[in-house]
Design a protein around this motif. Structure first.
Motif, PDB file in Angstrom:
ATOM      1  N   UNK A   1       0.844  -1.198   0.000  1.00  0.00           N
ATOM      2  CA  UNK A   1       0.000   0.000   0.000  1.00  0.00           C
ATOM      3  C   UNK A   1       0.883   1.252   0.000  1.00  0.00           C
ATOM      4  N   UNK A   2       0.741   2.106  -1.018  1.00  0.00           N
ATOM      5  CA  UNK A   2       1.670   3.214  -1.227  1.00  0.00           C
ATOM      6  C   UNK A   2       1.370   4.427  -0.345  1.00  0.00           C
ATOM      7  N   UNK A   3       0.101   4.795  -0.281  1.00  0.00           N
ATOM      8  CA  UNK A   3      -0.265   6.037   0.416  1.00  0.00           C
ATOM      9  C   UNK A   3      -0.511   5.800   1.892  1.00  0.00           C
ATOM     10  N   UNK A   4      -0.274   6.852   2.688  1.00  0.00           N
ATOM     11  CA  UNK A   4      -0.615   6.803   4.110  1.00  0.00           C
ATOM     12  C   UNK A   4      -2.135   6.627   4.241  1.00  0.00           C
TER      13      UNK A   4
ATOM     14  N   UNK B   1     -15.664   1.111   5.218  1.00  0.00           N
ATOM     15  CA  UNK B   1     -15.319   2.204   6.148  1.00  0.00           C
ATOM     16  C   UNK B   1     -15.170   1.676   7.564  1.00  0.00           C
ATOM     17  N   UNK B   2     -16.143   0.854   7.965  1.00  0.00           N
ATOM     18  CA  UNK B   2     -16.145   0.303   9.324  1.00  0.00           C
ATOM     19  C   UNK B   2     -14.909  -0.582   9.537  1.00  0.00           C
ATOM     20  N   UNK B   3     -14.620  -1.443   8.559  1.00  0.00           N
ATOM     21  CA  UNK B   3     -13.524  -2.405   8.736  1.00  0.00           C
ATOM     22  C   UNK B   3     -12.167  -1.700   8.808  1.00  0.00           C
ATOM     23  N   UNK B   4     -11.908  -0.761   7.887  1.00  0.00           N
ATOM     24  CA  UNK B   4     -10.610  -0.073   7.913  1.00  0.00           C
ATOM     25  C   UNK B   4     -10.470   0.742   9.192  1.00  0.00           C
ATOM     26  N   UNK B   5     -11.559   1.363   9.650  1.00  0.00           N
ATOM     27  CA  UNK B   5     -11.510   2.127  10.911  1.00  0.00           C
ATOM     28  C   UNK B   5     -11.162   1.201  12.067  1.00  0.00           C
ATOM     29  N   UNK B   6     -11.777   0.017  12.090  1.00  0.00           N
ATOM     30  CA  UNK B   6     -11.484  -0.957  13.162  1.00  0.00           C
ATOM     31  C   UNK B   6     -10.027  -1.396  13.144  1.00  0.00           C
ATOM     32  N   UNK B   7      -9.435  -1.430  11.954  1.00  0.00           N
ATOM     33  CA  UNK B   7      -8.027  -1.838  11.839  1.00  0.00           C
ATOM     34  C   UNK B   7      -7.081  -0.678  12.134  1.00  0.00           C
ATOM     35  N   UNK B   8      -7.616   0.513  12.318  1.00  0.00           N
ATOM     36  CA  UNK B   8      -6.788   1.702  12.532  1.00  0.00           C
ATOM     37  C   UNK B   8      -6.069   2.138  11.261  1.00  0.00           C
ATOM     38  N   UNK B   9      -6.633   1.761  10.099  1.00  0.00           N
ATOM     39  CA  UNK B   9      -6.031   2.152   8.818  1.00  0.00           C
ATOM     40  C   UNK B   9      -6.834   3.308   8.237  1.00  0.00           C
ATOM     41  N   UNK B  10      -6.141   4.383   7.891  1.00  0.00           N
ATOM     42  CA  UNK B  10      -6.807   5.525   7.235  1.00  0.00           C
ATOM     43  C   UNK B  10      -7.172   5.126   5.827  1.00  0.00           C
ATOM     44  N   UNK B  11      -8.441   5.282   5.469  1.00  0.00           N
ATOM     45  CA  UNK B  11      -8.867   4.869   4.136  1.00  0.00           C
ATOM     46  C   UNK B  11      -9.841   5.872   3.540  1.00  0.00           C
ATOM     47  N   UNK B  12      -9.641   6.109   2.259  1.00  0.00           N
ATOM     48  CA  UNK B  12     -10.606   6.889   1.488  1.00  0.00           C
ATOM     49  C   UNK B  12     -11.394   5.878   0.666  1.00  0.00           C
ATOM     50  N   UNK B  13     -12.666   5.728   0.964  1.00  0.00           N
ATOM     51  CA  UNK B  13     -13.454   4.686   0.320  1.00  0.00           C
ATOM     52  C   UNK B  13     -14.213   5.270  -0.878  1.00  0.00           C
ATOM     53  N   UNK B  14     -14.011   4.644  -2.025  1.00  0.00           N
ATOM     54  CA  UNK B  14     -14.586   5.120  -3.289  1.00  0.00           C
ATOM     55  C   UNK B  14     -15.678   4.150  -3.728  1.00  0.00           C
ATOM     56  N   UNK B  15     -16.895   4.668  -3.939  1.00  0.00           N
ATOM     57  CA  UNK B  15     -18.018   3.801  -4.324  1.00  0.00           C
ATOM     58  C   UNK B  15     -17.970   3.458  -5.816  1.00  0.00           C
ATOM     59  N   UNK B  16     -17.978   2.157  -6.109  1.00  0.00           N
ATOM     60  CA  UNK B  16     -18.116   1.704  -7.492  1.00  0.00           C
ATOM     61  C   UNK B  16     -19.320   0.771  -7.566  1.00  0.00           C
TER      62      UNK B  16
END
Ligand code: PRT
Ligand code: MG
Length: 214
Positions: free
Chosen positions: A108-111, A124-139
């Motif tokens: 994973x390249x970006x912070x 969103x919920x899963x990445x937050x639980x992992x403490x990973x900052x994520x920008x979630x894009x809807x497809x």
């Protein structure tokens, strides 16, 4: 109050596995569902109707009581939310896994990781639980394309054999949830139509058990 029962089915691959299971439980559409363009069917049981819906619409119909019961993938239920719904039975069909995936070997390249998915709330919920900052894009489809096209670093998608990922140079990473198809029941209907709904649940339960000896 009418004692008619409406069961909402998810079209697509879930429907193909649901109809044989319903038949095992003694419930059959009165006419061939493939042969007509109808979406609402009478059945061999008096006052039981089937309606065939887009999978993502099934929880909405059952939640709001337009259908009394429904058949939906756990992935769809997780994303939609289950307020107002009972989930009395795992039908154990259309089994798969909801996973993160990315380009094989790529770090994973970006912070702030970019994640493409149709399961926006779950992701969103899963990445937050992992403490990973994520920008979630809807497809709405073809999630596998997003990392290849540099739209995203990762995807959250359904994996069965993993062939689709591999064919696109990607690998499954983390398991978010194991998925199968569930029977859901409107909470009010469960009370008001208890004596009509319970025998159907019990017959379905027996049909599932007969298929998967434990
Ligand atoms: O058209 P739509 O976007 O709604 O989805 P779809 O056509 O991919 O599937 P559909 O509507 O027929 O059925 C979707 C439901 O089936 C999901 O909600 C799951 O509960 C269940 N299910 C079980 C699956 C799979 N297995 C599955 N393998 N849904 C989708 N897939 C797709 C996945 O999206 C990926 O593209 O199959 C591909 C992965 O399969 P493998 O074997 O290559 O890993
Ligand atoms: Mg489809």
């Amino acid at each position: 109050m009418t004692k008619q029962l409406i069961l909402a089915l998810s079209k697509g691959r879930i429907l193909e596995e649901t109809l044989p299971l319903l038949a095992d439980a003694g419930l059959r559409p009165a006419e061939d569902h493939g042969a007509s363009r109808k979406l609402l069917f009478d059945t061999n049981l008096p006052d039981v109707k089937l309606v065939v819906l887009r999978a993502t619409d099934v929880p909405t119909y059952v939640q709001l009581g337009a259908a009394d019961m429904g058949v939906a993938g756990k992935d769809v239920l997780l994303e939609h939310g289950v307020e107002g719904l009972h989930e009395p039975l795992d039908l154990e069909i259309a089994a798969c896994r909801l996973m993160t995936a990315g380009i094989t070997g790529a770090e994973p390249a970006r912070a702030r990781r970019r994640v493409a998915t149709k399961f926006v709330k779950v992701a969103r919920r899963w990445y937050a639980e992992q403490g990973i900052q994520a920008e979630v894009i809807k497809l709405y489809g073809a999630m596998e394309l997003a990392p290849l096209m540099n739209l995203a670093d990762e995807i959250v998608d359904i994996v069965d054999t993993g062939n689709t990922l591999r064919a696109n140079g990607m690998e499954p990473r983390e398991l978010i949830a194991t998925i199968s198809t569930r029977l859901v029941v409107n909470k009010a209907a469960m009370t008001m139509k208890h004596d009509r709904i319970m025998p159907l649940i019990q017959r379905l339960e027996s049909a599932v058990a007969a298929r998967t000896p434990r």
